[in-house]
Scaffold this motif. Sequence first.
Motif, mmCIF file in Angstrom:
data_model
loop_
_atom_site.group_PDB
_atom_site.id
_atom_site.type_symbol
_atom_site.label_atom_id
_atom_site.label_comp_id
_atom_site.label_asym_id
_atom_site.label_seq_id
_atom_site.Cartn_x
_atom_site.Cartn_y
_atom_site.Cartn_z
ATOM 1 N N PHE A 1 53.949 24.333 83.480
ATOM 2 C CA PHE A 1 52.797 23.460 83.666
ATOM 3 C C PHE A 1 53.135 22.003 83.338
ATOM 4 O O PHE A 1 52.600 21.076 83.958
ATOM 5 N N PHE B 1 45.710 26.159 78.276
ATOM 6 C CA PHE B 1 45.572 27.587 78.008
ATOM 7 C C PHE B 1 46.909 28.313 77.849
ATOM 8 O O PHE B 1 46.951 29.540 77.822
ATOM 9 N N SER B 2 48.004 27.546 77.758
ATOM 10 C CA SER B 2 49.306 28.144 77.450
ATOM 11 C C SER B 2 49.782 27.608 76.103
ATOM 12 O O SER B 2 49.805 26.398 75.879
ATOM 13 N N ALA B 3 50.119 28.512 75.206
ATOM 14 C CA ALA B 3 50.568 28.111 73.874
ATOM 15 C C ALA B 3 51.936 27.448 73.950
ATOM 16 O O ALA B 3 52.757 27.812 74.801
ATOM 17 N N TRP C 1 58.457 29.269 78.736
ATOM 18 C CA TRP C 1 58.584 29.138 80.183
ATOM 19 C C TRP C 1 57.262 28.769 80.838
ATOM 20 O O TRP C 1 57.229 27.930 81.744
ATOM 21 N N LEU C 2 56.165 29.378 80.380
ATOM 22 C CA LEU C 2 54.863 29.075 80.973
ATOM 23 C C LEU C 2 54.451 27.636 80.671
ATOM 24 O O LEU C 2 54.005 26.894 81.551
ATOM 25 N N SER C 3 54.613 27.236 79.410
ATOM 26 C CA SER C 3 54.279 25.863 79.021
ATOM 27 C C SER C 3 55.154 24.857 79.773
ATOM 28 O O SER C 3 54.667 23.814 80.254
ATOM 29 N N GLY D 1 46.406 24.305 82.856
ATOM 30 C CA GLY D 1 47.445 25.274 82.525
ATOM 31 C C GLY D 1 48.063 24.990 81.166
ATOM 32 O O GLY D 1 48.335 25.912 80.376
ATOM 33 N N MET D 2 48.296 23.710 80.856
ATOM 34 C CA MET D 2 48.829 23.333 79.553
ATOM 35 C C MET D 2 47.845 23.675 78.442
ATOM 36 O O MET D 2 48.242 24.086 77.345
ATOM 37 N N ARG E 1 43.453 22.289 72.655
ATOM 38 C CA ARG E 1 42.936 22.836 73.906
ATOM 39 C C ARG E 1 41.696 22.072 74.350
ATOM 40 O O ARG E 1 41.558 21.709 75.523
ATOM 41 N N ALA F 1 54.920 29.706 74.170
ATOM 42 C CA ALA F 1 55.243 30.356 75.447
ATOM 43 C C ALA F 1 56.092 29.392 76.268
ATOM 44 O O ALA F 1 55.598 28.659 77.137
#
Length: 505
Positions: free
Chosen positions: A367, A355-357, A362-364, A352-353, A472, A360
């Motif tokens: 994860f 593929f999340s910039a 909250w998403l980063s 998840g880390m 990545r 971003a």
Amino acid sequence: MPHPNPPDAPRPAIRNVLIALMLAIFLGALDQTIVAVSMPAISAQFKDVSLLAWVISGYMVAMTVAVPIYGKLGDLYGRRRLMLFGMGLFTLASLFCGMAQSMEQLVLARILQGIGAGGMISVSQAIIGDIVPPRERGRYQGYFSSMYAVASVAGPVLGGYMTEYLSWRWVFLINLPLGLGAYWVARRNLVGLPIPQRKPVIDYLGTLLMISGLTALLLGITQVGQGHSWRSSEVLGLFAAALTVLTVFVWHEGRAREPLLPMHLFANRNALLCWCTIFFTSFQAISLIVLMPLRFQSVTGAGADSAALHLLPLAMGLPIGAYFAGRRTSVTGRYKPQILAGAILMPISILGMAFSAPQAFWLSSLFMLLNGMAGGMQFPTSLVGTQNAVDQRDIGVATSTTNLFRSLGGAVGVALMSALLLALLQDSSFSHLAGSTLLAEGHSGNVLLDGLNAAPGNEQNALRAELLTTFRHLLLVSAAVSLLGLAAAIVMPNRLLRGREDKVR
């Protein structure tokens, strides 16, 4: 022989002991992170970069080598005196660090400080094995994990403010009041700990062989992480020396009367699998703590203060995972489900880390929080599983061996991931920015960031996008490595912990 802490023992006594141990853990963990941000100021003060990386590496190597020795000596002489010695040496060495007049003096003082910290961290966890039944240990080890988490965030923040507004020397001098306070609390509360009745026999040759072998191994690993080639004569020589000396050490320990590291522990399948699990968990945790701020800074252009705060979700996840795992272990009496859950969550969170910039938020952060929880679920429960798998007379050495694998995992993780990042960058458009010195100076990445910030606007944006892809790929490799920890967790026996009613064997 009665249990060292029977069920009717007063709870406040355990609480006071816990406070002393948590202070010791916090001090030892804090100095792994607080120094990094003061490195440029130290370099400017002494005008010497050749030994700069060893201000951090010397501490880590000394602490790792000292851990198993403290464990064995604690089993032979009792843990209170070893704890007080470690605290005293750490505090005195902190004074020497703050008064250092050259880089050589500072590195030597840091080595002494690492030796003291090894005792504080190793002996603290062994004491919990003495006074708390196995079924309750997960909860207490969870408290220790929270100290690591607090130190990982507080270290860079405190170090940055003290270096900016006072002096880099206060990064070390702050340990004087903290260390003296911890020493007073420990001396007052660590009374009544069990003292071994057997006559101590010191394995001097084994101690010398272990120190020599582990030092050579860690120096080789550290050299790789600082940018040296695997195939260089210096690195190959260190690894060859480590292999030779450690082979002789294993042969000697099988014949010693009172071995420093009893080889029969490695025949204990449950303990060995716990050590494998904690090795790979530490591999992920420490390498990500070192490299994720560099990813955030280089991709977003943010400053070091923002990068330190970027680690906050990961640091928060550690105590959350440790608390949950500790409570579940106490309730169910089984530790494998928590280790397995953390081992499954680890590669998922790293993917998840990947593929999340970083932009971003909250998403980063989600994860990173999950990754911290994955590590928190495995660190204390692996230690509890190890302590449960061995006899009470081997609690200290088994605990110190767990910490040894934890330290080795972190050292190998940082070295391998840093070396891989360096190789990926040298094959990309970044090779013209800094050449082979890209990750020198203690993995700080200052050369990379300076070169990136100096690039023109359009070129800089293209380089940042390429760097995001590079990180990545690095995280995908990290996720693959974490599958080895998952494999160890899958084959681990699902043992029931001994309870309060159990007698020491």
